[in-house]
Design a protein around this motif. Structure first.
Motif, short mmCIF file in Angstrom:
data_model
loop_
_atom_site.label_atom_id
_atom_site.label_comp_id
_atom_site.label_asym_id
_atom_site.label_seq_id
_atom_site.Cartn_x
_atom_site.Cartn_y
_atom_site.Cartn_z
N ARG A 162 -5.24 7.91 4.39
CA ARG A 162 -6.63 8.27 4.11
C ARG A 162 -7.61 7.28 4.73
NH1 ARG A 162 -5.39 9.93 -2.14
NH2 ARG A 162 -4.95 12.14 -1.77
N LYS A 163 -7.13 6.05 4.93
CA LYS A 163 -8.01 5.02 5.50
C LYS A 163 -7.94 4.98 7.02
CE LYS A 163 -7.62 1.91 1.50
NZ LYS A 163 -7.09 0.61 1.02
N ALA A 177 0.84 -1.20 0.00
CA ALA A 177 0.00 0.00 0.00
C ALA A 177 0.88 1.25 0.00
CB ALA A 177 -0.91 0.00 1.22
N THR A 178 0.41 2.30 -0.65
CA THR A 178 1.15 3.55 -0.60
C THR A 178 0.88 4.25 0.73
OG1 THR A 178 -0.60 4.93 -1.53
CG2 THR A 178 0.87 3.79 -3.08
N SER A 192 4.11 10.81 -2.50
CA SER A 192 3.08 11.50 -3.27
C SER A 192 3.63 12.82 -3.76
CB SER A 192 1.82 11.76 -2.43
OG SER A 192 2.09 12.76 -1.46
N SER A 218 -1.70 15.50 -4.62
CA SER A 218 -2.43 14.41 -3.97
C SER A 218 -3.10 14.88 -2.69
CB SER A 218 -1.47 13.26 -3.64
OG SER A 218 -0.91 12.73 -4.83
N ASP A 261 -2.36 6.42 0.73
CA ASP A 261 -3.58 5.60 0.80
C ASP A 261 -3.86 5.17 2.23
OD1 ASP A 261 -4.09 5.81 -1.88
OD2 ASP A 261 -3.20 3.88 -2.41
N SER A 262 -2.81 4.74 2.93
CA SER A 262 -2.98 4.31 4.32
C SER A 262 -3.44 5.46 5.20
CB SER A 262 -1.66 3.74 4.85
OG SER A 262 -1.32 2.56 4.17
#
Length: 689
Positions: A362-363, A355-356, A384, A388, A359-360
């Motif tokens: 944001r979750k 995973a980037t 990023s 982004s 992305d992590s």
């Protein structure tokens, strides 16, 4: 020394790490602590690596305010992963350093290196009630744009124990004139501790250097440390070598141009400096906001975090794209800060994760974030680009550190270092950590982020700062972005305090009854009530012990305005130790006509000279009083409670001394009252413990 970064040839844009693991983490001793109040012990622990080979650990200790480590407290064997300090005292903060001695053998060649870890630990450290003074330097256009949020910030700071001052500047002002205005406040208030620059406050520049190693980036970088140094000499005499004139005009440095010369901070920084400046940041916060308009959502986020409107998980996310870099090990600066905050197991390394990083983030939420990657002004490879962060999906990292080329020089369009703070979500602070390393482990025991940032900006002695020379711990480019008064552990604030004033034509008959809603903290010790008649003064603590009820009565309000603050108190335990923590306060005000004069909390009404001792008094012990003469006739001495009810009374009858028993009275705050023919003439506070 100025040329050091030119010749090491470690250009960050081409030093990507492709290994399966971030070996930078090997350069951090990941300290945590378990404290025991009953046995008065602090047990340090850290993971022991299977590779490289550990050849032993050296443990050092100093007091929090200590300036040197002295001799080692212990020298431990290579397989040891803990140390118990049995020579500590409750209520005192101790700082530890653990140095690991490692060796790594490949074929017939063996290399040796050291790893470092730091932790501030203690057992039940007392609350910090008064944090000092802070000066808000606000750029004029922001004042009208975000007046509501600025006023909210000022009240939040007051409720967190700060005395707050503000000055206005214009973005067109000279840096020297801004510094002069700050110095004026500092010279008036020598206890000024912190400085928060809000908006497009003129940016100081300094240096002939390129900490990222790029020859097209040699020159003066932004240097807010200039505003925090009250007595250092910053010169403006030197000219750059013409071969560097191809650099951005912004960083070209010549004599008399208002940009300062040297690379190293010239003296200790007196003020902890933070900045929020979104100039030239375009389309952030979901693509909707630009520039100064981004300050309003940042300040609202600041308020919400302080009052636990939103929370982040007590853990950290780290991501390394460089590797050890010959010993610089940039990632280690993040791990060394976050392990004492959350424990080593709660520092998640994404280096080998598919995973980037973004992305992590944001979750999932993280209180701590560290990321490194080959950079440009608007990107960090493997992480990023600035665009982004314009996404409307919230970014959920609160306290951030990022490292890569160029973007540490932050005063440019859509700068990557400022991008998290301009985004939607949780981000509140950021810094360029790697050259040198920054240290925030103090926050795990209740310190502000500004306290740690100030040490990180200037220290060259206490912590391991830079592989190529400790002096580079004090590089002038070490700007800190965010509110410097923020703390790691927010608490739920008591809600909606209500005041009811009752009074008659006598100070002794005035009462203010306070009620409030319960704070939602699990380990709540109680509530503390403060009062001030003027927000420029330090509020007075009214409750000696934490109140476990959600009501309290002030039996001695002041004549005029009474501002009350109610705070929740919690014993907070982190991966570093335990400390008594206060929430932000909930406030309300009431004006009394017949209260006591504000000259002293309980003023003398008569001119009678008398002393009381002991005070505090032990339970069951008698309180002794001594009078200046024996002219008191028809007089009595009484103990009354906070509701005015008489609990004990003895006649004085012309004596020069008297005693009154506290037997049967519970511990708490009472008042001893001198009465003449039934009329109170003087009242003093007493404490029974």
């Amino acid at each position: 020394m100025r040329n050091l970064f030119y010749v090491i040839a470690l250009l960050l844009s081409c030093a990507m790490n492709a290994s399966s693991q971030s070996f930078s983490r090997d350069y951090a001793v990941e300290l945590s602590a378990v404290v025991n109040a009953s046995t008065t012990q602090i047990q340090l622990s850290w993971p022991v690596l299977s590779a490289p080979t550990s050849n032993g650990f050296d443990v050092y200790r100093k007091l929090k305010s200590g300036k040197s480590w002295g001799s080692a407290l212990a020298n431990l064997s290579g397989g040891t992963g803990s140390y118990t300090d049995k020579t500590v005292k409750t209520g005192i903060a101790y700082e530890y350093k653990v140095v690991a001695n490692y060796s790594n053998t490949v074929g017939s060649a063996t290399t040796y290196f050291k790893a470092y870890g730091y932790i501030l630990s203690g057992i039940e450290i007392p609350v910090t009630e008064n944090r000092g003074r802070i000066l808000l330097v606000v750029e004029d256009s922001v004042r009208a744009l975000a007046m509501v949020q600025l006023n909210q910030l000022i009240m939040d700071m007051r409720c967190d124990g700060w005395l707050v001052h503000t000055i206005k500047v214009n973005r067109g002002d000279k840096v020297k004139s801004v510094k002069s205005a700050i110095l004026t406040v500092y010279n008036q208030y020598k206890d000024l501790r912190s400085l928060f620059l809000i908006g497009r406050v003129p940016v100081p520049y300094s240096g002939f250097f390129n900490p990222d190693g790029h020859t097209d980036h040699i020159g003066a970088w932004p240097s807010d440390a200039f505003y925090g140094d009250m007595d250092g000499t910053w010169t403006d005499n030197l000219n750059m070598n013409p071969k560097y004139t191809g650099n951005p005009t912004r960083i070209i440095n010549n004599s008399g141009d208002g940009k300062y010369d040297d690379d190293i901070i010239p003296s200790a920084i007196e003020l902890e400096v933070g900045r929020i400046d979104f100039n030239d940041m375009h389309g952030f916060a979901g693509g909707k906001l630009t520039g100064d308009n981004l300050i309003k959502p940042y300040l609202q986020r600041d308020h919400d975090f302080r009052n636990k409107v939103f929370t982040a998980q007590e853990r950290a996310l780290v991501y390394d794209n460089f590797g050890p870099m010959g010993g610089e090990a940039f990632l280690a600066s993040g791990v060394k800060s976050y392990a004492p905050m959350f424990g080593s197991a709660n520092v998640k390394d994404l280096t080998t994760h598919p995973a980037t990083m973004l992305d992590s983030l944001r979750k999932y939420s993280y209180l701590g974030v560290y990321g490194s990657g080959a950079g440009s002004y608007t990107s960090a490879a493997g992480i990023s680009g600035s665009d982004s962060f314009k996404n409307s999906v919230p970014y959920k990292g609160v306290f951030n550190m990022y490292f890569g080329s160029y973007f540490g020089d932050w005063d440019n369009k859509d700068n990557f270092l400022r991008a998290p703070l301009a985004s939607n979500g949780y981000a509140l602070t950021n810094c360029w950590s790697g050259r040198p390393h920054w240290y925030f482990h103090h926050m795990a025991l209740g310190e502000t982020v500004g306290y740690s940032a100030s040490l990180s900006q200037q220290d060259t002695d206490i912590y391991f700062r830079q592989f190529y020379g400790q002096a580079y711990g004090a590089l002038r480019n070490n700007s800190f972005h965010g509110d410097p008064t923020l703390r790691l552990h927010s608490l739920y604030t008591p809600k909606k305090v209500t005041l009811k004033l009752t009074e008659q034509a006598s100070p002794m008959n005035a009462r203010v009854a306070l009620t409030w809603n319960k704070a939602r903290e699990k380990n709540l010790k109680g509530y503390i009530v403060y009062r001030t008649d003027d927000w420029s003064k330090v509020p007075v603590r009214l409750t000696t012990n934490a109140v476990t009820d959600t009501f309290w009565t002030d039996s001695l309000p002041l004549r005029g305005m009474n501002h009350y603050i109610v705070k929740a108190e919690v014993l907070t335990t982190s991966a570093s130790g335990s400390y008594y923590n206060l929430s932000e306060g909930v406030t309300d005000s009431v004006k009394s006509i017949y209260g006591f004069s504000a000259v002293s909390e309980i003023p003398a009404i008569s001119q009678t000279l008398w002393t009381i001792y002991p005070n505090p008094v032990s339970h069951g012990e008698s309180i002794k009083t001594q009078f200046g003469d024996n002219s008191l006739t028809n007089s009595t001495l009484a103990i009354i409670d906070i509701t005015g009810r008489v609990l004990r009374q003895v006649a004085i009858a012309g004596n020069t001394s008297a005693e009154i028993s506290t037997s049967g009275l519970s511990a708490g705050v009472y008042f001893i009252q001198l009465q003449h023919q039934g009329t109170p003439t003087d009242t003093r506070k007493i404490i029974i413990r």
